[in-house]
Every structure is written in C-alpha cells, then in structure tokens.
Design an enzyme around this catalytic site. Structure first.
Site, PDB file in Angstrom:
ATOM      1  N   CYS A  99       0.733  -1.436  -0.137  1.00  0.00           N
ATOM      2  CA  CYS A  99      -0.097  -0.178  -0.007  1.00  0.00           C
ATOM      3  C   CYS A  99       0.795   1.365   0.081  1.00  0.00           C
ATOM      4  CB  CYS A  99      -0.920  -0.138   1.412  1.00  0.00           C
ATOM      5  SG  CYS A  99      -1.980  -1.427   1.320  1.00  0.00           S
ATOM      6  N   HIS A 392      -9.257   2.426  -2.304  1.00  0.00           N
ATOM      7  CA  HIS A 392      -7.671   2.301  -2.182  1.00  0.00           C
ATOM      8  C   HIS A 392      -7.148   1.353  -3.306  1.00  0.00           C
ATOM      9  CE1 HIS A 392      -3.905   1.497  -0.670  1.00  0.00           C
ATOM     10  NE2 HIS A 392      -4.292   0.218   0.084  1.00  0.00           N
ATOM     11  N   CYS A 422       0.209   2.598   6.461  1.00  0.00           N
ATOM     12  CA  CYS A 422       0.629   1.303   6.703  1.00  0.00           C
ATOM     13  C   CYS A 422       0.845   0.309   5.365  1.00  0.00           C
ATOM     14  CB  CYS A 422      -0.308   0.713   7.591  1.00  0.00           C
ATOM     15  SG  CYS A 422      -1.939   0.447   7.176  1.00  0.00           S
TER      16      CYS A 422
END
Length: 436
Positions: A99, A392, A422
């Site tokens: 991510c 996302h 994160c």
C-alpha cells in the site's frame, strides 16, 4: 532529536513536486471493470503530461508501481512510457511496496534527482481489482509443465489422469499475508481488540471520512487533481470517485455485520476501505529545472521515512513508527504541521495509530524515544476525508495523498503536511511535504 537530513541536490536544489493527477477511483467491477492497471496508468500519465505542457523529452525517468501484478506486463512503468508517446529512451522501472508503493516510487525519483542522474521524473502507481491474474492450482500448474515436455499422447493423458476435480478450479490472488496467512482485516481486528477501539468509534471515523470527501467534491476542491476518463464504449464520462457515501448516516453503518471475526468482531465493510481501481502520478524536478521551464511547483518533498515491524501482531502500525522518523529528518515536530493525512486502510488501524502517536509509553518502551510523537489535532487530520471514502487502488494511494495534501496546503497559504501509510508485511511510510 537527531540532526535533520535535508533533501537537496548537490547544487542545493530542493526536490520540487510540480504537479499531480489521478483518475477517479472506482469500486471493484464498476466504472473501470475490464480495464487493466497498465491502461489506467497510461491514462493518468498521458493526461498529466498534456496538462503540464512539459516537453516530452524533459522527463528522464518514470518509476511506477503495481501491487496486483499482471504476468503479461511485469514492468508497468516501461509499458506506460511506450504507450503514452513519451521519449522511448526514457528510463522506466517498476516498484512494489504494497500500500506504500507510490511512496516508494516518489522516493526513488527523488533519490535520482539528488544523485544528479536526472533533473525531472514521474512517479506513481496503478492497480485494478477488477482485472486480476486468476491462476491455477499448484497441481495443475505442475502437470501443465510436465505435459509440455511429454512426447506422446499417452504420456500426456497419464499426466492429466493424476488430477482431481478440485485441481481444475481457478485460484484467485491471495488476500492474506504470505508469511502468516492473516488477512488485513484479521490484523485490523487484532488492533481493535489490543487498543480497545469500539465499533462505534470505527463507524464514526468512517462516517467522518465519507462526509468530508463528499464535501470536498461538492466544494470543487478535487476537480483540478482528478481527470475525467472515458472507457469503452466511450459514451459516458467517469469524473468522480464512486465509492463516497455522502448521504449515509451513522445508523446505516451500524446495520452491517462484522466481516472478519463474525462472532465478536467490529471491523465491517463500511469501516474498511473497499477494493478499488485507479491510478495516480506526480511530476518531480529539481527546483532549478522547474524554474528553467517556467513552472510553479505545488510544493516540495522535505523528508521521507520507511519502517518495518513484525507481522504476527498488529502489523499495520507503520504510521506510528514512520511518522516520528520523517518528522525528525525534516527537523520538525507534530506541532509544526498544518495538515496530517493518514491512509485509512481500516478505521481500527487508523485509530490505533493515532492513539500510539500520542502515547508516551509507546514512545519510550517501543520506539526508544524520550517523548511521544504528539497528539494529532483533529482540525489537521484527514481534512478532506481518506481512503475509506475515496477507495484504495493499492499502488495509487500514496500519489493521491501527496497531490491532495499539497493542493490543500496551498489553499491554506502554505505550510507543512505529513502523509503516512501502513502497508502489508509490517511496512510503514511517511513523507513531509512543504508548500509556499
């Protein structure tokens, strides 16, 4: 506090972020259904270059990321160069940091700028959760390799006869950590229980995210940084993120059942970020190169930090680890920030990190620091909403956050902003940005 590490070239130039752009973000199997990540990447980079009016040969490097990789295009960066009319001699390579992938892409281009090997580059990422590399079982894969080497029909039939019906079923991409078998949502549940985060708190944060994102769109704050896209059959434009629930109420969130720990959990589909398709990119240059081209940068990269922790327990604490390091390298404290933007993978993960940033005990006993990083002022935190609302696309989120934060800093007259995320594997990333 350790000595700050200024991000400048050998000539003393700052690292300028000249412009940034993204596609609208689409929920899985909606507006971008059937559009692979490489095409999303081409869309955003092509439009970014067209809007910037920068000569095509001025871009010397493109670093791009993709988390859900497609075997037919393993180097998405190079495919984007070849598919957008960029100079074919443009250096291009791909990165992946889950991510935090486009954070890494930005850092890599910045390091090339500081080393003096380039004066301008593009960084970004794209992902599609609608076009996935659907695989086959290990048993079938092994047989297919052996069949390819078999010399007779009888040998081939013998090999196929070893397969069972279940071996023929398609295998979707794994949604769990390779090393632990834990899903991201399982880790979010761990964190909710470890840090006493209630379902009500998670739903409230998710509701806040959607409300603020909806308001940002309504006020026209995102129009400049989100392009309008057209996909086959090219009849209708897609111009705004389609995951935002501006009309939802807290009561709506309370109706959903836990998605991971079905009996005792608090993490739901509504207080988590959804699977999403999209792409985002930014143009970076040395400050002097931007001046040569007559460009006015959105802002500057002041510092960055990447961290890693164990994956077995509460592994999504990357922001609590990387934020103090990025601030230290920038020579700043939490109080110096105008904006603080954290990737909302899950409401539980976000709230846990916010809690630990203000914890003296965590700072002393875990980070080995004399004092807490600092409480995050709600008036500075995710002021335009976050990933729970926008969605996302894994490799694109960092570039979205950077562009969004710099635009908002400029609307507020400048200052410092920190963006942090994160990432799977216990990774964390943080960057300090500056706008004038």
């Amino acid at each position: 506090m350790r000595q700050a590490l200024p991000l400048v070239t050998r000539q003393g130039d700052r690292i300028a972020i000249v412009s940034g752009l993204r596609t609208p973000f689409a929920r899985q199997a909606t507006a971008f259904h059937g559009i692979p990540a490489v095409d999303l990447g081409k869309m955003v980079v092509g439009e970014l270059l067209a809007r910037s009016e920068i000569p095509a040969d001025a871009i010397e490097q493109l670093v791009f990321g993709q988390v859900v990789q497609m075997p037919e295009a393993p180097n998405i960066a190079r495919e984007i160069v070849l598919g957008t009319g960029m100079n074919v001699h443009t250096d291009a390579y791909s990165v992946s940091r889950a991510c935090a992938t486009s954070f890494q892409a930005v850092a890599n281009v910045a390091e090339s700028l500081m080393a003096g090997t380039i004066r301008a580059g593009i960084a970004g990422g794209a992902d599609s959760s609608s076009v996935l590399p659907i695989g086959v079982s290990k048993a079938l894969a092994r047989v297919l390799v052996d069949v390819n080497k078999a010399r007779t029909t009888r040998q081939r039939l013998t090999l196929f006869s070893r397969l069972r019906l279940r071996d023929l079923l398609p295998v979707p991409p794994a949604v769990a950590e390779y090393s632990t078998g834990l899903r991201m949502g399982d880790t979010a549940e761990q964190m909710a229980k470890t840090y006493g985060i209630t379902r009500e708190q998670q739903d409230a944060l998710a509701h806040r995210s959607h409300q603020r994102a909806a308001q940002a769109w309504a006020e026209g704050k995102l129009a400049e940084e989100v392009m309008t896209t057209y996909v086959p059959p090219y009849k209708n434009p897609f111009a705004e993120d389609n995951n935002i629930r501006g009309a939802s109420t807290l009561a709506d969130y309370a109706k959903l059942r836990p998605a991971f720990d079905r009996k005792h959990g608090s993490v739901t589909a509504a207080n988590s970020t959804p699977l999403t398709d999209g792409a985002a990119a930014v143009i970076l240059m040395t400050e002097s190169r931007a001046k040569e081209l007559g460009l006015h940068p959105l802002g500057y990269l002041r510092s960055y930090a990447f961290t890693a922790i164990d994956v077995w327990q509460d592994m999504l604490l990357g922001p609590a680890w990387s934020t103090p390091l990025a601030l230290e390298r920038a020579g700043l404290t939490m109080a110096d920030l105008t904006l603080f933007d954290m990737h909302e993978a899950f409401a539980a993960q976000t709230l846990a990190n916010l809690q630990l940033l203000g914890s003296e005990r965590f700072a002393r006993e875990v980070l080995g620091r004399a004092q807490a990083t600092g409480e995050v002022d709600d008036a500075k935190f995710n002021v335009l909403g976050g990933s729970i609302a926008y969605g996302h696309p894994f490799a694109a989120t960092g570039a979205r956050m950077i562009t969004q934060t710099l635009h908002e800093l400029r609307r507020r007259g400048g200052g410092f902003g920190l963006v942090t995320a994160c990432a799977a594997g216990g990774l964390g990333a943080a960057m300090v940005l500056e706008a004038e």
